[in-house]
Design an enzyme around this catalytic site. Structure first.
Site, PDB file in Angstrom:
ATOM      1  N   LYS A  19       0.846  -1.201   0.000  1.00 19.22           N
ATOM      2  CA  LYS A  19       0.000   0.000   0.000  1.00 19.22           C
ATOM      3  C   LYS A  19       0.878   1.246   0.000  1.00 19.22           C
ATOM      4  O   LYS A  19       1.916   1.277   0.655  1.00 19.22           O
ATOM      5  CB  LYS A  19      -0.894  -0.034   1.251  1.00 19.22           C
ATOM      6  CG  LYS A  19      -1.945   1.067   1.312  1.00 19.22           C
ATOM      7  CD  LYS A  19      -2.844   0.871   2.539  1.00 19.22           C
ATOM      8  CE  LYS A  19      -3.921   1.946   2.645  1.00 19.22           C
ATOM      9  NZ  LYS A  19      -4.789   1.736   3.836  1.00 19.22           N
ATOM     10  N   SER A  29      -9.723   1.713   2.886  1.00 19.32           N
ATOM     11  CA  SER A  29      -8.882   2.533   2.052  1.00 19.32           C
ATOM     12  C   SER A  29      -7.800   1.757   1.295  1.00 19.32           C
ATOM     13  O   SER A  29      -7.211   2.308   0.364  1.00 19.32           O
ATOM     14  CB  SER A  29      -8.205   3.608   2.918  1.00 19.32           C
ATOM     15  OG  SER A  29      -7.310   3.004   3.839  1.00 19.32           O
ATOM     16  N   SER A  38      -9.891  -0.697   7.090  1.00 18.25           N
ATOM     17  CA  SER A  38      -9.289  -0.475   5.770  1.00 18.25           C
ATOM     18  C   SER A  38      -8.584  -1.675   5.152  1.00 18.25           C
ATOM     19  O   SER A  38      -8.212  -1.633   3.980  1.00 18.25           O
ATOM     20  CB  SER A  38      -8.309   0.700   5.817  1.00 18.25           C
ATOM     21  OG  SER A  38      -9.011   1.920   5.789  1.00 18.25           O
TER      22      SER A  38
END
Lengths: 111, 493
Positions: free
Chosen positions: B81, B156, B180
């Site tokens: 990420k 997210s 997330s």
């Protein structure tokens, strides 16, 4: 940047009343943000909606309940002794403006 | 051979490589080709590190040829990420503020991935500074859901979830502050695991809410997720909130068996707002766990419903403080044509931050202001205590809890644009877990409206390995995690 971590800051708002566009402008000043007129209107509505929801916390009796600022009871702090770190050149490599091994910023004025 | 490689699990890829049946360069090239083929429809990556991936692969091949020891992830491609630092690679956090920022060090988890022989293939798309549940808050375009490219992948950690689901990588790293990792895992039909707070070092993770953030793995099965977890977990002196506990080594028995295991079903997590078909899949999952010998009983977490409100306060408060560092002085964006430093701060932040980030900074700044500090911020932290105590109480009786990961399936892109209240409410089942710092895993448990549904299992603090064993047992007798999304089989919709 000078906005503090959990330093309470003075904000002249009357509690129990909905936030006004003026309040939103003041919050934006503290947060070092400049909002468009559209954003000011939108955030006024949305912050008020959110606060209305958050007010539901008032239904819970928390008298004498300790606040939980962190999920871990203990945090370890490393020994305060010098050790090798990132070289200055590397640390400054991504800075927008550098002079003589320092971060360079526009002039700092009062007020 | 190359065509099939991207369908293999991390465990299988590592085995093939170690046995000399495939070279690391072949693996790297196969996955880079896969990224190239799928990315136009998926947009899961913000940066693809093709050159360094091939270079790492060459080093791995040389090591193997020389008979040197190979790590437990040797030859396995991993995506990271874009709020987790990879030395010398651009790290945007999904924000214009850091559009060109190249970070000069490795996060601890990345250091450990590299030491384990992983091939890092790129940085994945995300909601700006991890604020969002849909991926639509990225400053660089929205990642698509491989089950229906007109729908959100969740967030997210949007790109990490979508890339694992679309078989672009077998493993990915995400971060979870209020769901997330787990929510996008559920919405894309894969496994997402949020470890106990403190188990995985946050050093090198761009902080959103420091008391809630935790790094964790995405994988297509629990076995792979556990493998990645065992590598990234464990004490790190560089993170003051890292727990001084040894790295867990989850082991799995030969046969799935949950005899004597007690699961609680908190009734507050099955109330209004849950999609009827999602609820039906959860009921079926409960029956499956019972078939494995588990006892399942209803229980109550009465303060969890206030957890959402407390989170509305705590997250923006911590985020507004953490994002104060973006001032244009040391790195990232700096506004031009300013008269003085004060104007530079304001213009830099106004230009660099997106809409949702500004909104949350505003909320955080407000709830930390002296007039309302006790009323909102302190109150929220007291409620956090009550939420955590509820969990402690039910865990005296139960080994783990069963809830939906998300009360609904993936929604159409743009449907909730600028409707923060509705978007935040989607995280109602995942948020209390972060408030209490507990481990939780989402595993695929079927389909509703043709889209994946996630089962969330919540465990006791630092009993992450045991929790993963439960999830593993469930996957041994279910096939949902093996179903491929349309993007993989039909060339996309």
């Amino acid at each position: 940047m000078p906005t503090g971590r959990s330093e309470p800051q003075t904000l002249q708002v009357v509690i129990h009343m909905a936030l006004t566009v003026d309040d939103i402008r003041q919050i934006a000043r503290l947060a070092r943000l400049e909002l468009s007129a559209e954003e000011e209107r939108l955030f006024t509505d949305q912050l008020n909606q959110l606060i209305e929801q958050v007010e539901e916390m008032g239904q819970v009796d928390t008298e004498g309940v300790p606040p939980m600022y962190h999920p871990l009871a203990t945090q370890h702090i490393r020994e305060d002794k010098p050790r090798a770190s990132m070289p200055q050149e590397k640390a400054l490599d991504q800075a927008p403006d550098v002079e003589a091994g320092c971060f360079r910023v526009p002039k700092i004025t009062e007020g | 051979m190359h065509d099939a490689l991207y369908n293999l699990s991390a465990t299988e890829l590592n085995r093939l490589f170690v046995r000399g049946q495939v070279s690391a360069v072949e693996i790297a090239e196969a996955f880079l080709a896969r990224i190239e083929a799928v990315e136009p429809r998926l947009h899961a990556f913000l940066t693809v590190t093709a050159d360094s991936a091939v270079e790492t692969a060459r080093e791995l091949d040389a090591k193997r040829a020389a008979g040197e020891p190979l790590g437990p992830l040797a030859g396995v491609p991993v995506a990271v990420k874009d709020n987790v630092a990879v030395d010398g690679v651009r790290m945007t956090c999904g924000s214009k503020m850091l559009a060109e920022y190249v970070i000069p060090y490795d996060a601890t988890v990345v250091r450990r991935l590299k030491d384990a022989g992983a091939i890092i293939v790129g940085k994945t798309n995300m909601d700006e500074f991890a604020m969002g549940s849909s991926g639509e808050n990225s400053a660089f375009g929205t990642t698509r859901n491989p089950w229906d490219t007109a729908r959100v992948p969740g967030g997210s950690s949007s790109g990490s979830a979508a890339s694992v689901a679309a078989r672009v990588v077998p493993l990915a790293i995400g971060s979870d502050t209020g769901g997330s990792i787990r929510q996008p895992a559920a919405l894309t039909g894969i496994v997402g695991f949020k470890p106990t707070y403190g188990y995985v070092s946050r050093y090198g993770l761009a902080a959103l809410a420091s008391s809630l953030d935790q790094i964790g793995p995405f994988a297509r099965d629990v076995h792979d997720a556990a493998r990645l977890f065992s590598i990234i977990a464990g004490y790190d002196p560089l993170d003051s909130t890292s727990a001084d506990v040894p790295a867990p080594q989850p082991e799995f028995p030969s046969e799935p068996d949950l005899k004597g295991v007690r699961f609680g079903m908190p009734r507050e997590y099955f109330g209004e707002g849950i999609d009827a078909e999602v609820k039906a899949r959860l009921d079926e999952a409960v029956a499956t766990l019972q078939d494995l010998g588990a006892e399942v009983e209803e229980c109550s977490l009465p303060h969890s419903k206030y957890g959402l409100q407390a989170y509305y306060v705590i997250l923006p408060a911590e985020a507004s403080a953490n994002l104060a560092r973006f001032d244009g002085v040391r790195y990232g964006h700096r506004a031009k044509d300013v008269a003085d430093v004060a104007e530079m701060y304001v213009k830099t932040r106004t230009e660099g931050f997106g809409h949702e980030v500004k909104r949350r900074i505003m909320i955080g700044t407000y709830v930390l202001s002296s007039d309302v500090y006790d009323k909102y911020y302190k109150k929220a932290q007291q409620i956090r205590t009550l939420v955590a105590r509820d969990f402690d109480r039910v865990f005296e009786e139960f080994d783990a809890l069963i809830t939906p990961t998300s009360p609904e399936v993936a929604w159409p892109l743009g449907e909730r644009h600028d409707d923060p209240i509705r978007t935040y409410a989607a995280d109602v089942c995942t948020i209390p877990v972060n408030l209490a710092g507990l481990p939780a895993v989402s595993v695929p448990c079927g389909f509703a409206h043709g889209l994946p549904v996630g089962l969330q299992l919540v465990g006791k603090r630092f009993e992450d390995s045991r929790l993963l064993q439960f999830a593993w047992a469930y996957q041994q007798v279910t096939e949902f995690h093996k179903v491929q999304p349309p993007l993989n089989t039909e060339g996309g919709r």
